[in-house]
Design a protein around this motif. Structure first.
Motif, PDB file in Angstrom:
ATOM      1  N   LEU A 118       0.833  -1.217   0.000  1.00  0.00           N
ATOM      2  CA  LEU A 118       0.000   0.000   0.000  1.00  0.00           C
ATOM      3  C   LEU A 118       0.863   1.261   0.000  1.00  0.00           C
ATOM      4  CD1 LEU A 118      -2.887  -0.992   2.453  1.00  0.00           C
ATOM      5  CD2 LEU A 118      -2.979  -0.836  -0.054  1.00  0.00           C
ATOM      6  N   LYS A 119       1.948   1.253   0.779  1.00  0.00           N
ATOM      7  CA  LYS A 119       2.833   2.432   0.785  1.00  0.00           C
ATOM      8  C   LYS A 119       3.344   2.723  -0.616  1.00  0.00           C
ATOM      9  CE  LYS A 119       4.465   4.903   3.600  1.00  0.00           C
ATOM     10  NZ  LYS A 119       4.118   6.338   3.868  1.00  0.00           N
ATOM     11  N   SER A 120       3.781   1.677  -1.305  1.00  0.00           N
ATOM     12  CA  SER A 120       4.299   1.888  -2.662  1.00  0.00           C
ATOM     13  C   SER A 120       3.177   2.370  -3.591  1.00  0.00           C
ATOM     14  CB  SER A 120       4.950   0.610  -3.195  1.00  0.00           C
ATOM     15  OG  SER A 120       3.991  -0.406  -3.440  1.00  0.00           O
ATOM     16  N   LEU A 121       1.990   1.847  -3.393  1.00  0.00           N
ATOM     17  CA  LEU A 121       0.826   2.312  -4.173  1.00  0.00           C
ATOM     18  C   LEU A 121       0.593   3.802  -3.958  1.00  0.00           C
ATOM     19  CD1 LEU A 121      -1.866   1.469  -5.796  1.00  0.00           C
ATOM     20  CD2 LEU A 121      -2.929   1.443  -3.532  1.00  0.00           C
ATOM     21  N   PHE A 122       0.578   4.225  -2.709  1.00  0.00           N
ATOM     22  CA  PHE A 122       0.264   5.620  -2.398  1.00  0.00           C
ATOM     23  C   PHE A 122       1.359   6.569  -2.912  1.00  0.00           C
ATOM     24  CE2 PHE A 122      -2.019   3.596   1.446  1.00  0.00           C
ATOM     25  CZ  PHE A 122      -3.205   3.451   0.728  1.00  0.00           C
ATOM     26  N   VAL A 123       2.620   6.187  -2.683  1.00  0.00           N
ATOM     27  CA  VAL A 123       3.720   7.075  -3.105  1.00  0.00           C
ATOM     28  C   VAL A 123       3.736   7.254  -4.622  1.00  0.00           C
ATOM     29  CG1 VAL A 123       6.247   7.229  -3.311  1.00  0.00           C
ATOM     30  CG2 VAL A 123       5.206   6.650  -1.099  1.00  0.00           C
ATOM     31  N   ASN A 124       3.421   6.186  -5.327  1.00  0.00           N
ATOM     32  CA  ASN A 124       3.536   6.228  -6.783  1.00  0.00           C
ATOM     33  C   ASN A 124       2.257   6.642  -7.503  1.00  0.00           C
ATOM     34  OD1 ASN A 124       6.343   5.127  -7.756  1.00  0.00           O
ATOM     35  ND2 ASN A 124       5.823   4.043  -5.876  1.00  0.00           N
ATOM     36  N   ASN A 125       1.234   6.965  -6.732  1.00  0.00           N
ATOM     37  CA  ASN A 125      -0.033   7.398  -7.329  1.00  0.00           C
ATOM     38  C   ASN A 125      -0.559   8.638  -6.624  1.00  0.00           C
ATOM     39  OD1 ASN A 125      -1.235   5.094  -9.334  1.00  0.00           O
ATOM     40  ND2 ASN A 125       0.100   4.205  -7.788  1.00  0.00           N
ATOM     41  N   PRO A 126       0.253   9.712  -6.615  1.00  0.00           N
ATOM     42  CA  PRO A 126      -0.209  10.922  -5.935  1.00  0.00           C
ATOM     43  C   PRO A 126      -1.437  11.466  -6.647  1.00  0.00           C
ATOM     44  CG  PRO A 126       1.718  11.407  -7.280  1.00  0.00           C
ATOM     45  CD  PRO A 126       1.544   9.918  -7.292  1.00  0.00           C
ATOM     46  N   GLY A 127      -2.372  12.012  -5.876  1.00  0.00           N
ATOM     47  CA  GLY A 127      -3.569  12.594  -6.478  1.00  0.00           C
ATOM     48  C   GLY A 127      -4.700  11.601  -6.674  1.00  0.00           C
ATOM     49  N   GLU A 128      -4.435  10.299  -6.485  1.00  0.00           N
ATOM     50  CA  GLU A 128      -5.507   9.306  -6.616  1.00  0.00           C
ATOM     51  C   GLU A 128      -6.113   9.019  -5.239  1.00  0.00           C
ATOM     52  OE1 GLU A 128      -6.609   8.317  -9.383  1.00  0.00           O
ATOM     53  OE2 GLU A 128      -4.999   8.116 -10.846  1.00  0.00           O
ATOM     54  N   ILE A 129      -7.402   8.716  -5.257  1.00  0.00           N
ATOM     55  CA  ILE A 129      -8.079   8.267  -4.038  1.00  0.00           C
ATOM     56  C   ILE A 129      -8.298   6.755  -4.167  1.00  0.00           C
ATOM     57  CG2 ILE A 129     -10.144   8.462  -2.589  1.00  0.00           C
ATOM     58  CD1 ILE A 129      -8.666  11.064  -2.699  1.00  0.00           C
ATOM     59  N   PHE A 130      -7.870   6.023  -3.160  1.00  0.00           N
ATOM     60  CA  PHE A 130      -8.020   4.566  -3.219  1.00  0.00           C
ATOM     61  C   PHE A 130      -9.045   4.060  -2.212  1.00  0.00           C
ATOM     62  CE2 PHE A 130      -3.888   5.154  -5.215  1.00  0.00           C
ATOM     63  CZ  PHE A 130      -4.038   4.343  -6.334  1.00  0.00           C
TER      64      PHE A 130
END
Lengths: 287, 287
Positions: B22-34
């Motif tokens: 999840l950390k890697s998801l969040f860092v690499n997808n700024p501006g997205e809401i998951f």
């Protein structure tokens, strides 16, 4: 919390690695506000604007200062070294007088853990805090430097990471003294900024642990061996704050070599994406 | 932009790698809401609360669903496989009926580039999109699977990354059919969830490029060779979205092996720090 002030000095050729360094700084220091002070050599306005947008995107502020060439009119230059080698040492004369400390970082560094503990280091009466690169060749290099620069300290500080006591530096660092030192030693200077730092101020530098604050990315095995196995990859990822890609084989050239190249390339990719997303037109150069 | 829905299925042993993913998801997808949909096996309330705080810290929302064991009353279990192997295949029966698609990810994955292009893939009449692992052994493995599972498709899809057409799955996937298939084939199943996926739905899976969306982190040289040198480390860092640490030698065991171990360990360190910062008391376990 107080903003953290960083100092970088560069010309436009170093904007790409600077963005990578800054990206790693921002990702690994959530919740911090950074003031990025940049002393530069003729970076065009569009380049400044682009970097300004990049910093704002991350909630940081950019303070650019074009180096005043009058200040360096009396500075000796020789071989392939330019006046820019003096910028970090004379930053106290260029940055706003109210700024009392800043963390100077080379642009070939990745920040992989929070920097606040470092930037809050008690500098006492030291002009700088910095690290020597530990290792087997340390003593030999020390010997060599003692002979070469009549330098009495025990080691040789790397100038790529310097926590700067700007308030105290304004009392003790004078451009004329630097220029006179360089004029006298120009035949012995190999890495001028670093040699000047050590030759003139070596005894006023607070030593930092290089495995935390100036980890030489080429020397994983050395750190591992010197620590008797403690400083393995888990240790480095958890504890090391500043990973320094020293030497000429920069990770942005050619295929990744070394254990940490993949990390650099990952942050380079993140930086390139952010550059595209912040709508830049000036420069789209990738590594 | 529309939020992006992810699906994960796990028990509490997989919470640490999930946080890294999840950390890697969040860092690499700024501006997205998951929206993180999690079907779980008895993760305690405190574990859910901790993960909920972790997701909120990154602006994401967690939707936990404890697997209803009644649903799996008729499910054959055998050897060391538990009922949890069915969760991703029956997610369409567990997730809210209004949710039309979700991206299932194994927790041993790093997200190193934006996922939106993948999650917006046109699935047409496919139940899933997924990737086969390309390589020299592909055909042999295909042959073996054709014999073993009387499976007619050309390859064998890895079940670690599945873009799910939940709306269509609700029409075609029935628990009874899965359980009957497993009961019939239990002696031939090696990797049950994957074998079921391929055996029952192999011809309803839209193939994805594994070098982009399910890159086997053990096989850098294979991808490099098959692409005649194109897919070097720069290519991977710029283009690969999902880096999958397949196999038993997980990067969280022992010293980092392989080229990508350092990247996993870096994100593990980031995840551990965030866990500490979000004031967790339930679990502080590190790798």
């Amino acid at each position: 919390m107080e903003p953290i002030s960083l100092l970088v000095t560069l010309d436009q050729n170093y904007l790409p690695p600077l963005r990578v360094m800054l990206k790693s700084l921002f990702v690994n220091n959530p919740g911090e506000i950074f003031h990025i002070h940049m002393i530069h050599d003729a970076v065009p306005d569009k380049g400044i604007e682009q970097l300004d947008a990049y910093c704002r995107f991350h909630g940081a502020r950019l303070f650019p200062y074009e180096a005043d060439q009058n200040m360096f009119a009396g500075a000796p230059v020789f071989r392939y070294w330019s006046r820019s080698m003096y910028y970090r040492l004379l930053a106290c004369r260029i940055l706003p007088a109210a700024l009392e400390r800043a963390l100077y970082l080379d642009p070939d560094i990745l920040v992989i853990n929070p920097v606040r503990a470092l930037t809050e280091t008690d500098l006492r009466q030291h002009l700088f805090a910095g690290a020597m690169h530990s290792g087997f060749t340390g003593n030999l290099k020390g010997q060599l430097n003692r002979i070469r620069l009549a330098y009495e300290a025990d080691g040789y500080f790397n100038s790529g990471v310097l926590l700067m006591n700007l308030a105290l530096q304004r009392k003790f660092i004078r451009a004329e003294e630097l220029f006179a030192y360089v004029a006298k030693h120009k035949n012995e200077l190999l890495l001028p900024d670093q040699d000047i730092l050590n030759g003139l101020y070596g005894d006023r530098i607070l030593p930092l642990d290089d495995s935390l604050y100036n980890y030489d990315a080429r020397r994983f095995e050395t750190y591992l061996f010197l620590s008797m196995g403690e400083k393995n990859m888990d240790w480095v990822m958890t504890n090391t704050v500043l990973l320094h890609f020293c030497g000429k084989a920069k990770p942005w050239y050619g295929n990744s070599r070394g254990r940490f190249g993949v990390l650099f390339k990952h942050y380079a990719s993140l930086a390139n994406r952010t550059l595209a997303e912040t709508g830049s037109v000036y420069e789209t150069a990738k590594f």
